[in-house]
Design an enzyme around this catalytic site. Structure first.
Site, PDB file in Angstrom:
ATOM      1  N   CYS A  73       0.833  -1.203   0.000  1.00 44.54           N
ATOM      2  CA  CYS A  73       0.000   0.000   0.000  1.00 44.54           C
ATOM      3  C   CYS A  73       0.873   1.260   0.000  1.00 44.54           C
ATOM      4  CB  CYS A  73      -0.924   0.016   1.209  1.00 44.54           C
ATOM      5  SG  CYS A  73      -2.008   1.463   1.252  1.00 44.54           S
ATOM      6  N   LYS A  75       1.752  -9.489   0.220  1.00 42.40           N
ATOM      7  CA  LYS A  75       1.699  -8.813  -1.071  1.00 42.40           C
ATOM      8  C   LYS A  75       2.705  -7.677  -1.072  1.00 42.40           C
ATOM      9  CE  LYS A  75      -1.361  -6.032  -4.010  1.00 42.40           C
ATOM     10  NZ  LYS A  75      -2.735  -5.488  -4.165  1.00 42.40           N
TER      11      LYS A  75
END
Length: 298
Positions: free
Chosen positions: A96, A135
């Site tokens: 993010c 991720k």
């Protein structure tokens, strides 16, 4: 990734795994697990309130991935232990790029801290029976990305997701599928490719380019995508059925609209004016369904 209605719709369209929206560990530690008898769901409520931070159900137990934002191994473990028995896997978001995430040492901020990444992943894996994955985004060079991916593989995670953009890249910048392919060829574990999958044909293109699949709900339909109007109405019905948060439902609908149209047109403006679930049902011609569900619930 998305709320329960969105995930269930993705599953019906053929997704094997679905992801929840990223939830910060600090916030989740303030939650308590509650069985919602009327909906048949498991709700994680902010303690002392009716605010649903995460909602799941037995139907998605073996496919839903709980996505967490964290910057501390011990805190991440405590948060994961609250939900680990209700989901298929715990995924740590290390990609993010938003300021709130980076300023808290989470998300893409972890990309420059391989020791902390190792600590978080190994702590979770050693103390949970649930699958643990993560991720990442692309780093500044191909070699840096591959080296980080290899270090992550050594923690024992069974899969790694890679978003094909760098931190400085914006959503409008094309995803670098060829750099994801570098990671695929360097690892022995499965790699999940992410970025620029907007249509069903993109699914095949990213698979051919990286040798791994990726997609969003309607892209899993093997005979091609459904008309957008059908997708939106189905999502509205599921949001009504599962009492999805109105703000979340409106945001998802706006994101769907942006894929093919403009929010400045009447539909987008109409969504902004909706203050209740009944308003939203009326906008999409689902008043009868809304009244039926509400009357049976009461």
């Amino acid at each position: 990734m998305g709320s329960l209605p969105f995930r269930l719709m993705a599953a019906e369209y053929g997704a094997d795994i679905t992801y929840g929206e990223e939830i910060i560990d600090h916030k989740f530690l303030k939650c308590e697990r509650v069985t919602n008898e009327s909906l048949g769901t498991t709700d994680f409520l902010e303690r002392g309130t009716d605010n649903v931070v995460f909602r799941t159900c037995p139907k998605e137990r073996d496919m839903v991935v709980f996505q967490m934002g964290t910057s501390d191994a011990v805190r991440a473990l405590k948060a994961a232990q609250i939900v680990c028995n209700d989901v298929a896997a715990i995924d740590i978001n290390m990609g993010c790029p938003k300021s709130f995430s980076i300023s808290g040492g989470m998300g893409a901020a972890l990309l420059s801290k391989p020791e902390l990444i190792h600590d978080i992943l190994t702590t979770l894996r050693r103390n949970l029976d649930t699958t643990v994955t993560c991720k990442i985004r692309l780093l500044n060079t191909r070699q840096d990305t591959v080296e980080l991916a290899r270090r992550i593989e050594k923690t024992g995670v069974p899969a790694l997701a890679v978003h094909g953009r760098k931190v400085k890249d914006r959503p409008k910048d094309p995803a670098k599928w060829d750099e994801i392919a570098d990671v695929v060829s360097a690892l022995s574990i499965p790699v999940i490719a992410n970025g620029d999958v907007f249509e069903y044909d993109d699914f095949k293109r990213i698979k051919d380019a990286t040798e791994v699949p990726c997609g969003t709900p309607q892209f899993f339909v093997p005979k091609g995508k459904k008309p957008w109007e059908d997708v939106k109405r189905e999502y509205v019905r599921k949001s009504i059925l599962w009492e999805n948060d109105l703000k979340s439902t409106k945001q998802t609908l706006k994101e769907l609209i942006m894929h093919y149209s403009c929010l400045e047109l009447p539909e987008g403006k109409g969504i902004n004016k909706c203050d209740t679930g009944a308003d939203l049902a009326k906008l999409y011609g689902e008043e009868d369904y809304y009244n039926f569900v509400v009357s049976n619930r009461n």
